[in-house]
Design an enzyme around this catalytic site. Structure first.
Site, short mmCIF file in Angstrom:
data_model
loop_
_atom_site.label_atom_id
_atom_site.label_comp_id
_atom_site.label_asym_id
_atom_site.label_seq_id
_atom_site.Cartn_x
_atom_site.Cartn_y
_atom_site.Cartn_z
N LYS A 22 59.64 39.63 71.38
CA LYS A 22 59.05 39.52 70.46
C LYS A 22 58.40 38.33 69.39
O LYS A 22 57.75 37.52 69.11
CB LYS A 22 59.21 40.23 69.48
CG LYS A 22 57.71 40.30 68.15
CD LYS A 22 58.12 41.80 67.24
CE LYS A 22 59.50 41.59 65.99
NZ LYS A 22 59.30 40.47 64.93
N ASN A 23 59.97 37.54 68.99
CA ASN A 23 59.85 36.75 67.44
C ASN A 23 58.86 35.43 68.84
O ASN A 23 59.94 34.67 67.51
CB ASN A 23 61.19 36.78 67.03
CG ASN A 23 61.15 38.20 66.08
OD1 ASN A 23 60.07 38.72 65.91
ND2 ASN A 23 62.03 38.80 65.13
N CYS A 116 57.11 43.09 51.67
CA CYS A 116 57.69 43.61 53.46
C CYS A 116 59.50 44.47 52.31
O CYS A 116 59.56 43.73 51.31
CB CYS A 116 58.23 42.45 54.20
SG CYS A 116 59.52 42.43 55.41
N ARG A 121 60.05 37.77 50.70
CA ARG A 121 60.21 36.84 52.40
C ARG A 121 59.60 35.97 51.56
O ARG A 121 58.21 35.48 52.34
CB ARG A 121 59.78 37.62 53.21
CG ARG A 121 59.76 39.03 53.76
CD ARG A 121 61.18 38.77 54.60
NE ARG A 121 61.28 38.59 55.90
CZ ARG A 121 60.49 39.19 57.46
NH1 ARG A 121 60.28 40.69 57.23
NH2 ARG A 121 60.34 38.31 58.28
N ASP A 309 69.17 41.25 62.74
CA ASP A 309 68.07 42.72 63.25
C ASP A 309 68.79 43.29 64.42
O ASP A 309 68.44 44.06 65.16
CB ASP A 309 67.05 41.45 64.36
CG ASP A 309 65.70 41.06 63.63
OD1 ASP A 309 65.61 41.36 62.03
OD2 ASP A 309 65.38 39.58 64.33
N ARG A 401 55.80 48.25 66.95
CA ARG A 401 55.39 47.01 66.93
C ARG A 401 56.54 45.77 67.48
O ARG A 401 55.99 44.52 67.72
CB ARG A 401 55.92 46.42 64.95
CG ARG A 401 55.10 47.21 64.32
CD ARG A 401 54.95 46.45 63.08
NE ARG A 401 55.63 45.01 62.95
CZ ARG A 401 57.12 44.36 62.75
NH1 ARG A 401 57.36 45.69 61.40
NH2 ARG A 401 56.93 43.57 62.34
N1 EPU Z 1 63.88 32.16 53.31
C1 EPU Z 1 63.49 31.57 51.71
N2 EPU Z 1 61.98 31.03 51.49
C2 EPU Z 1 61.41 30.72 53.07
C3 EPU Z 1 61.78 31.02 54.12
C4 EPU Z 1 62.83 32.11 54.10
O1 EPU Z 1 63.77 31.58 50.55
O2 EPU Z 1 60.53 30.35 52.84
C5 EPU Z 1 64.57 33.01 53.33
C6 EPU Z 1 64.48 34.68 53.73
O3 EPU Z 1 64.15 35.43 52.73
C7 EPU Z 1 66.12 35.45 54.42
C8 EPU Z 1 66.55 34.17 55.03
O4 EPU Z 1 65.42 32.51 54.57
O5 EPU Z 1 67.11 35.60 53.52
C9 EPU Z 1 65.82 33.38 56.03
O6 EPU Z 1 64.72 34.29 57.08
P1 EPU Z 1 63.86 32.78 57.73
O7 EPU Z 1 62.77 32.45 57.34
O8 EPU Z 1 65.08 32.79 58.77
O9 EPU Z 1 62.76 34.63 58.29
P2 EPU Z 1 61.35 35.24 59.40
O10 EPU Z 1 61.71 33.83 59.74
O11 EPU Z 1 60.62 35.00 57.54
C10 EPU Z 1 62.61 35.84 61.72
C11 EPU Z 1 62.32 37.05 62.26
C12 EPU Z 1 63.12 38.14 61.50
C13 EPU Z 1 64.49 37.92 60.99
C14 EPU Z 1 64.57 37.00 60.99
C15 EPU Z 1 66.08 36.26 60.90
C16 EPU Z 1 60.46 36.97 63.21
C17 EPU Z 1 58.97 37.01 63.75
N3 EPU Z 1 60.36 36.99 62.31
O12 EPU Z 1 61.30 35.85 60.30
O13 EPU Z 1 62.58 39.76 62.56
O14 EPU Z 1 64.87 39.75 60.98
O15 EPU Z 1 63.84 35.58 61.43
O16 EPU Z 1 66.86 36.43 62.04
O17 EPU Z 1 60.61 35.76 64.02
C18 EPU Z 1 62.19 41.79 63.35
O18 EPU Z 1 61.96 41.31 63.96
O19 EPU Z 1 62.73 42.65 62.63
C19 EPU Z 1 62.55 40.86 61.99
C20 EPU Z 1 62.24 41.19 60.67
#
Ligand code: EPU
Length: 434
Positions: A22-23, A116, A121, A309, A401
């Site tokens: 998915k991701n 969320c 997030r 995850d 999802r």
């Molecule tokens: N963060 C910030 N600022 C930002 C972006 C992220 O502070 O601008 C923080 C987040 O709050 C978190 C950390 O950095 O504490 C890492 O967040 P990341 O941006 O890596 O997460 P994401 O890209 O929003 C993806 C996956 C998530 C998975 C995370 C971590 C997708 C669509 N989602 O989220 O997947 O948990 O990386 O590996 O790729 C799931 O599949 O259930 C899911 C939540």
């Protein structure tokens, strides 16, 4: 709405296959906006999030067709730069549209996705990255406005309090591939899904060096072409099945995974004493141990560390493992929504800040429980597989999802699990019944 009903105590054996990730699929769908030409995507999982992303791409003007159960054809000849709130709010991953729209159209107007349950997030690092590329970035009335007319390659540092950002890296990368000059992303996410996106972009003609490392060097090109790309297997689904095998397996073979992507989980399962055989690069056989497992401490980290995850699912395994385990969540420190529901099934878990202190119990008992997010739902399904009696998991749209036919896949290896209309659930058990 349907409910998942599980009779606990059945053994899982045989072979269970992992679907596409998915991701990886979500940003890869968004990346098809970078070209006017047609992209064919294969090994796409059958998930509501994917169907939803397809709808958003259609709304933006792309022609999107599911040409086979796991193949999609996307042609984004003419597209608009605006994604409104009523579309974006339903799925956080729609933030991934910013990079491709700004890269191709030099402007984007995307609603902020909103709250969320797994915690805050923010997207500040995405915006910092876009600003680092020389874009004008404005946030107003709940929308992000990007003006990339003067964007150019630059060095950008994308590390934050919790390490790298997965979709932030994807977003900046997707903008940079069509931005003139050389962009160097430092502290880039190294998750396999980011690597998969890089490979897809390279197959479209992008110039990216350092793939899989924390330093990505991108030289912008004028145009990208269409591609045919096969999405990698879902390491989180695979991890969930490996844990299912550790809890209830008798030679359960998880196939179509990538063993290399499971190093952190396999290490912890071995440390706990789970009988596990690596059959090949793409298959692992796992069984429930005949003697009690040992408790293990787990700390989540960006890849290649233990994935956030899989934290909820691992906590479920530890909740039936004698002794005390400490599970520390470093990526999303509030990601413990599964805990109150596991407690309803008899788990003994205390939350202390970003730590879950899990005291393993000899048994869990079936109960009606409420899914709160995707991975919490998977944790409840796992608990249901080993609980005494019947477990009812409500609000399974969360599960749909991100898990491709999880009930069918588990049923095929011996689980007693089915999906029934909520109206068929005994009223006295349904906390949502009027
Ligand atoms: N963060 C910030 N600022 C930002 C972006 C992220 O502070 O601008 C923080 C987040 O709050 C978190 C950390 O950095 O504490 C890492 O967040 P990341 O941006 O890596 O997460 P994401 O890209 O929003 C993806 C996956 C998530 C998975 C995370 C971590 C997708 C669509 N989602 O989220 O997947 O948990 O990386 O590996 O790729 C799931 O599949 O259930 C899911 C939540």
């Amino acid at each position: 709405m349907d409910v998942m009903r599980i009779e606990g105590g059945n053994t899982l054996s045989g072979s269970i296959s992992v679907s596409g990730a998915k991701n990886a699929a979500l940003p890869i769908f968004a990346a098809t906006l970078l070209t006017e030409e047609t992209c064919i995507l294969e090994n796409v999982p059958n998930l509501s999030d994917i169907r939803f992303m397809a709808q958003i791409l259609e709304h933006l003007g792309a022609e999107v067709e599911q040409i086979a159960p796991t193949s999609w054809k996307i042609s984004a000849k003419t597209i608009s730069h605006r994604a409104p709130y009523d579309l974006v709010r339903k799925m956080r991953a729609s933030v991934c549209l910013m990079g491709p729209l700004a890269g191709r159209l030099k402007k984007a107007e995307i609603s902020l996705p909103g709250g969320c349950v797994i915690g805050p997030r923010p997207i500040d690092m995405h915006l910092k990255g876009f600003a680092g590329l020389g874009m004008k970035v404005e946030v107003d009335k709940g929308y992000v406005f990007l003006d990339a007319t003067e964007a150019c390659g630059n060095p950008i540092f994308l590390g934050g309090r919790h390490g790298s950002t997965v979709t932030g890296t994807a977003n900046v990368l997707m903008a940079a591939v069509l931005t003139p000059g050389k962009t160097i992303i430092e502290c880039a996410a190294c998750e396999p899904e980011v690597v998969d996106l890089c490979k897809m972009l390279v197959s479209m003609g992008a110039d990216i060096q350092g793939i899989g490392s924390p330093t990505l060097t991108i030289v912008g090109v004028a145009k990208l072409s269409g591609c045919r790309y096969t999405i990698l297997p879902d390491r989180i689904e695979a991890g969930t099945f490996l844990i299912a095998g550790a809890m209830a397996g008798d030679n359960l073979t998880v196939t179509n995974l990538r063993v290399a992507d499971q190093a952190a989980l396999i290490d912890k399962l071995k440390e706990a004493g789970v009988p596990l055989t690596i059959e090949s690069d793409s298959a692992v056989t796992v069984s429930k141990s005949s003697s009690p497992l040992k408790p293990v401490d787990v700390v989540t980290h960006p890849h290649p560390g233990f994935p956030t995850d899989v934290q909820a699912q691992m906590s479920t395994l530890m909740s039936v493992t004698p002794g005390i385990s400490i599970v520390t969540e470093k990526i999303f420190p509030n990601r413990f929504m599964h805990v109150p529901e596991l407690q309803r099934m008899g788990a003994d878990i205390a939350i202390e800040g970003p730590n879950a202190i899990v005291k393993g119990q000899s048994k869990l008992s079936g109960a009606p429980v409420m899914a709160s997010d995707l991975r919490a739902s998977a944790a409840l399904i796992l608990a249901g597989l080993v609980a005494e009696g019947t477990t009812w998991v409500l609000r399974i749209y969360h599960l749909d999802r991100g898990y491709d036919k999880i009930d069918e896949k588990l049923r095929a290896v011996g689980a007693v699990i089915d999906r029934i209309p909520e109206s068929d659930m005994p009223k006295d058990l349904n906390p949502e019944a009027a």
